[in-house]
Design a protein around this motif. Structure first.
Motif, mmCIF file in Angstrom:
data_model
loop_
_atom_site.group_PDB
_atom_site.id
_atom_site.type_symbol
_atom_site.label_atom_id
_atom_site.label_comp_id
_atom_site.label_asym_id
_atom_site.label_seq_id
_atom_site.Cartn_x
_atom_site.Cartn_y
_atom_site.Cartn_z
ATOM 1 N N TRP A 207 0.811 -1.662 0.160
ATOM 2 C CA TRP A 207 0.429 -0.018 0.036
ATOM 3 C C TRP A 207 0.949 1.234 -0.285
ATOM 4 O O TRP A 207 0.317 2.323 -1.067
ATOM 5 N N LEU A 208 1.950 1.030 0.919
ATOM 6 C CA LEU A 208 2.881 2.462 0.311
ATOM 7 C C LEU A 208 3.334 2.666 -0.594
ATOM 8 O O LEU A 208 3.363 4.019 -0.893
ATOM 9 N N GLN A 209 3.545 1.632 -1.194
ATOM 10 C CA GLN A 209 4.706 1.661 -2.137
ATOM 11 C C GLN A 209 3.734 2.019 -3.614
ATOM 12 O O GLN A 209 3.878 2.863 -4.628
ATOM 13 N N THR A 210 2.762 1.894 -3.657
ATOM 14 C CA THR A 210 1.398 2.401 -4.338
ATOM 15 C C THR A 210 1.074 3.488 -4.367
ATOM 16 O O THR A 210 0.094 3.929 -5.290
ATOM 17 N N GLY A 211 0.925 3.923 -3.209
ATOM 18 C CA GLY A 211 0.444 5.086 -3.471
ATOM 19 C C GLY A 211 -0.973 5.411 -3.053
ATOM 20 O O GLY A 211 -1.357 6.197 -4.098
ATOM 21 N N ALA A 212 -2.143 4.170 -3.089
ATOM 22 C CA ALA A 212 -3.484 3.811 -2.645
ATOM 23 C C ALA A 212 -3.713 5.265 -2.867
ATOM 24 O O ALA A 212 -4.402 6.050 -1.649
ATOM 25 N N GLY A 213 -4.649 5.953 -4.262
ATOM 26 C CA GLY A 213 -5.619 6.822 -3.470
ATOM 27 C C GLY A 213 -5.380 8.326 -3.719
ATOM 28 O O GLY A 213 -5.566 9.096 -4.039
ATOM 29 N N ILE A 214 -3.750 8.409 -3.904
ATOM 30 C CA ILE A 214 -3.182 10.041 -3.606
ATOM 31 C C ILE A 214 -2.425 10.211 -4.463
ATOM 32 O O ILE A 214 -1.193 9.498 -4.350
ATOM 33 N N PRO A 215 -2.478 11.155 -5.041
ATOM 34 C CA PRO A 215 -1.519 11.643 -6.474
ATOM 35 C C PRO A 215 -0.775 12.731 -5.963
ATOM 36 O O PRO A 215 -0.927 12.881 -5.330
ATOM 37 N N ALA A 216 -0.012 12.368 -6.659
ATOM 38 C CA ALA A 216 1.049 13.473 -6.082
ATOM 39 C C ALA A 216 0.590 14.352 -6.005
ATOM 40 O O ALA A 216 -0.093 15.443 -6.752
ATOM 41 N N VAL A 217 0.649 15.025 -5.187
ATOM 42 C CA VAL A 217 0.111 16.985 -4.690
ATOM 43 C C VAL A 217 2.356 17.550 -4.927
ATOM 44 O O VAL A 217 3.119 17.685 -4.288
ATOM 45 N N SER A 218 2.866 18.377 -6.294
ATOM 46 C CA SER A 218 3.614 18.821 -6.427
ATOM 47 C C SER A 218 3.938 20.232 -5.323
ATOM 48 O O SER A 218 3.229 20.463 -4.964
ATOM 49 N N THR A 219 5.126 19.943 -4.955
ATOM 50 C CA THR A 219 5.943 21.373 -4.574
ATOM 51 C C THR A 219 5.515 22.601 -5.327
ATOM 52 O O THR A 219 4.483 23.688 -4.088
ATOM 53 N N PRO A 220 5.246 22.674 -6.563
ATOM 54 C CA PRO A 220 4.779 24.133 -6.865
ATOM 55 C C PRO A 220 3.514 24.715 -6.725
ATOM 56 O O PRO A 220 3.428 25.872 -6.424
ATOM 57 N N ALA A 221 2.978 23.291 -6.683
ATOM 58 C CA ALA A 221 1.450 24.073 -6.498
ATOM 59 C C ALA A 221 1.287 24.180 -5.469
ATOM 60 O O ALA A 221 0.338 25.277 -5.134
ATOM 61 N N LEU A 222 1.443 23.531 -4.373
ATOM 62 C CA LEU A 222 1.168 24.047 -3.001
ATOM 63 C C LEU A 222 1.675 25.287 -2.446
ATOM 64 O O LEU A 222 1.068 26.192 -2.339
ATOM 65 N N LEU A 223 3.682 25.392 -3.177
ATOM 66 C CA LEU A 223 3.472 27.089 -2.720
ATOM 67 C C LEU A 223 2.561 28.095 -3.060
ATOM 68 O O LEU A 223 2.199 28.628 -3.045
ATOM 69 N N ALA A 224 1.954 27.452 -4.653
ATOM 70 C CA ALA A 224 1.485 28.574 -5.668
ATOM 71 C C ALA A 224 0.426 28.468 -4.703
ATOM 72 O O ALA A 224 -0.574 29.805 -4.938
ATOM 73 N N LEU A 225 -0.414 27.836 -4.195
ATOM 74 C CA LEU A 225 -1.741 28.052 -3.383
ATOM 75 C C LEU A 225 -2.129 28.721 -2.219
ATOM 76 O O LEU A 225 -2.696 29.954 -1.876
ATOM 77 N N LEU A 226 -0.445 28.218 -0.853
ATOM 78 C CA LEU A 226 0.294 28.736 -0.024
ATOM 79 C C LEU A 226 0.255 30.688 -0.416
ATOM 80 O O LEU A 226 -0.258 31.355 0.309
ATOM 81 N N GLY A 227 0.959 30.877 -1.513
ATOM 82 C CA GLY A 227 1.035 32.082 -2.118
ATOM 83 C C GLY A 227 -0.160 32.949 -2.185
ATOM 84 O O GLY A 227 -0.280 34.014 -1.600
ATOM 85 N N LEU A 228 -1.659 32.269 -2.855
ATOM 86 C CA LEU A 228 -2.940 33.004 -3.070
ATOM 87 C C LEU A 228 -2.993 33.308 -1.922
ATOM 88 O O LEU A 228 -4.407 34.022 -1.558
ATOM 89 N N ALA A 229 -3.227 31.841 -0.544
ATOM 90 C CA ALA A 229 -3.760 32.391 0.323
ATOM 91 C C ALA A 229 -3.355 33.602 0.978
ATOM 92 O O ALA A 229 -3.869 34.158 1.446
ATOM 93 N N ALA A 230 -1.891 33.534 1.040
ATOM 94 C CA ALA A 230 -1.112 34.463 1.694
ATOM 95 C C ALA A 230 -1.872 35.927 1.441
ATOM 96 O O ALA A 230 -2.061 36.812 1.550
ATOM 97 N N LEU A 231 -1.960 36.833 -0.033
ATOM 98 C CA LEU A 231 -2.212 37.231 -0.424
ATOM 99 C C LEU A 231 -4.045 37.613 -0.381
ATOM 100 O O LEU A 231 -3.914 38.954 -0.339
ATOM 101 N N ASN A 232 -3.964 36.045 -0.190
ATOM 102 C CA ASN A 232 -5.745 37.266 0.148
ATOM 103 C C ASN A 232 -6.238 37.283 1.026
ATOM 104 O O ASN A 232 -6.730 38.026 1.712
ATOM 105 N N VAL A 233 -5.258 36.514 1.970
ATOM 106 C CA VAL A 233 -4.962 37.286 3.582
ATOM 107 C C VAL A 233 -4.796 39.356 3.799
ATOM 108 O O VAL A 233 -5.645 40.638 4.188
#
Length: 614
Positions: A207-233
């Protein structure tokens, strides 16, 4: 030896009795607490209504006091129930030890392993199965540990370095009864109630090796969303202060759209975390025990084996704590209102999905090393526990050379008070020992005694003997041959195929010499052809790169000793006492002087010419 064994068994029984008395007290306490909880609940309701009759403030105060008292009582009751569960598991461990000593198969945990098809000795020697040496030894709590122990017992090519290494580790672990039992207890207590059996590490690894059900969340995508959240505030604060127009509305829409796109890819984050946490529950308890055990003194080999759990920079507990943090963050999904507010404010789920993926990757890399060490410890614990429960057993000397020299060899699956032990040696390469004797005199049991103790020796464990010096052999047996109605194979043909495989193994030039054990050769055909075939087959075995034994009823075969220098005769005997057969199960030199088939028939009232009825 019997005195030591009796004393150890009595100690187990006394320990079990003490645990039972403690359990009786805890169960009585639990029943009292159940009644007190009911009384406290009813009293709390009554006091609350009485307080409300005076004033709202008095009613609220009474309710708060009643709730606090009730919650405290629930906490106490929960601890008592946990104690009951712990003592029940602890009692079960001690009862199972006693059952292993008494060979009480009905009280031993079931095993799922079966004999591998075509294995050279597994079926004949009862290495695996319902009544097997594997089940007798198996104290493991994981499938991996049980499989490791089974593989050691079924090894077809003995490895002298591994045997010596395991013997040294087992010697260290034998006195550590608390270490062994508490490791098993930790795993049993952490097992989910719906499972209760052995833990499946391979399922978690896959289960750990197949990453069941959770696709990759890229670092750039997460950083972009964090930046948008900070900009919203920031834009919202500036807009609220009248410095900027409500530009945050546009960035907020972009943030929600981007987050929604990621949410659709996340799946059930909370379910994934719960699954990971559930799978790690038993592993966490076991690893905590292995991390915190005081390795020192004469436990250095065990400490080296458990090194994957002791690295201060990468201890399992540190990595598993990260899973707890992720679980706590993801569990916010159980509160829909708070979950929605947090995810509108920041990429909450996406961030924890990112952390989960990273944790799963780290665990997938570390887990094989943890599991390998745990499985090794479990298999070694099983061998050490067998030695502890059999205080008269000894470690064999395993060395190169075609030698087998045993003193007072006994079968571990014959009750100790019924077991008859024999001396036996095979020191001449190419030697074939022919065992003759009457029906039920002990020939088959003796063959299995030699084979089982050899398998135990190669696994790294102790043997039931006063002494055993055994060389490196490839073990091969032909004792329990079965026909097959489904495949259309007769008993005789199955026996021929088995003996053919034995000869093929004998003629192999790679690996150590062969140690063969054959019971009632060619029993599936008539007397004349059996004798001709048996003579030819034994001649083919004698003087080859092997040693072994052939048990037979055919007394004509004992004359091979006169023609072939590599042949030696031994036998078991019996006598009739007060109208019944009496066997001493002692091995004697030379061919059997008696037979008993006609005696048995006469004793049972069958008509036999020349033999008077009793």
């Amino acid at each position: 030896m019997n005195h030591q064994r009796t004393r150890r068994l009595n100690a187990l029984d006394r320990h079990t009795d003490r645990l039972q008395r403690h359990l009786d007290r805890l169960n009585a306490t639990s029943e009292r607490l159940t009644r007190w909880r009911l009384l406290l609940f009813l009293a709390g309701v009554g006091v609350t209504f009485a307080g409300l009759a005076i004033s709202n403030q008095a009613g609220m105060l009474a309710l708060i006091v009643a709730l606090v008292a009730f919650m405290a009582l629930v906490a106490v009751h929960r601890r008592v129930r946990a104690g009951i569960a712990r003592f029940e598991k602890w009692r079960a461990i001690k009862q199972t030890h006693a059952a292993r000593m008494r060979l009480d198969w009905d009280r031993l945990p079931a095993v799922a392993a079966s004999s591998p098809a075509g294995h050279p000795f597994a079926l004949d020697l009862d290495i695996v199965g319902a009544h097997s040496i594997h089940r007798l030894l198996d104290t493991t709590t994981s499938y991996g540990g049980a499989d490791r122990l089974r593989d050691w017992l079924l090894a077809e090519q003995p490895d002298p370095e591994q045997i010596a290494r395991r013997q040294a580790l087992v010697r260290e672990i034998i006195p550590l009864t608390g270490f062994r039992d508490r490791l098993a207890l930790a795993a049993m207590l952490a097992a989910p109630a719906r499972e209760g059996g052995k833990w499946d590490g391979e399922r978690l690894t896959r289960w750990l090796q197949t990453g069941a059900g959770i696709p990759a969340v890229s670092t750039p995508a997460l950083l972009a969303l964090l930046g948008l959240a900070a900009l919203n505030v920031a834009l919202f604060v500036l807009s609220a202060a009248g410095i900027l127009p409500p530009l945050w509305v546009g960035t907020f829409i972009v943030f929600v759209a981007a987050s929604s796109w990621q949410w659709r890819r996340l799946g059930d984050l909370f379910g994934e975390v719960l699954k990971l946490k559930s799978e790690l529950a038993r592993l966490r308890a076991v690893l905590h025990h292995l991390e915190t055990f005081p390795y020192g003194g004469d436990r250095q080999r065990l400490k080296t084996l458990c090194a994957p759990f002791l690295d201060a920079r990468a201890r399992p507990s540190a990595q598993l704590r990260r899973v707890d943090l992720i679980s706590g963050g993801a569990s916010i999904q159980r509160n829909p209102v708070l979950w929605l507010m947090l995810n509108l404010l920041m990429p909450w789920d996406i961030g924890f999905a990112y952390l989960l993926e990273r944790s799963k990757g780290d665990l997938a890399r570390a887990l094989p090393g943890w599991l390998d060490a745990w499985y090794e410890v479990e298999a070694l614990n099983a061998l050490a526990n067998f030695a502890h429960l059999n205080p008269g057993a000894v470690f064999p000397t395993v060395a190169a050379g075609a030698v087998f020299r045993g003193e007072r060899l006994g079968h571990p699956m014959i009750p100790a008070d019924e077991r008859v032990c024999n001396d036996f040696d095979l020191e001449q390469p190419g030697r074939v020992v022919i065992i003759t004797g009457s029906n039920m005199s002990g020939k088959s049991s003796f063959l299995r005694t030699l084979g089982v103790n050899t398998a135990l020796a190669y696994a790294g464990g102790v043997v039931i003997a006063d002494r055993l010096d055994v060389g490196l052999f490839r073990l091969f047996t032909c004792i329990r041959v079965t026909d097959s109605v489904v495949d259309g194979i007769s008993y005789f043909y199955a026996e021929v195929q088995r003996l053919k495989a034995l000869l093929a193994a004998l003629r192999r030039t790679d690996g150590p010499p062969l140690f063969f054990l054959i019971d009632e050769i060619f029993r599936g055909t008539n007397n004349r052809e059996r004798l001709i075939g048996s003579r030819a087959y034994i001649r083919a075995l004698a003087g080859e790169r092997s040693v072994g034994l052939v048990a037979t009823h055919d007394l004509e075969l004992v004359h091979l000793e006169d023609d072939i220098p590599h042949i030696r005769n031994v036998h078991f005997r019996e006598e009739v006492v007060d109208g019944r057969m009496v066997f001493d199960y002692r091995l004697h030199s030379g061919p059997s002087p008696t037979t008993n088939a006609l005696k048995i028939m006469a004793l049972e009232g069958l008509p036999v010419d020349g033999v008077p009825a009793p």
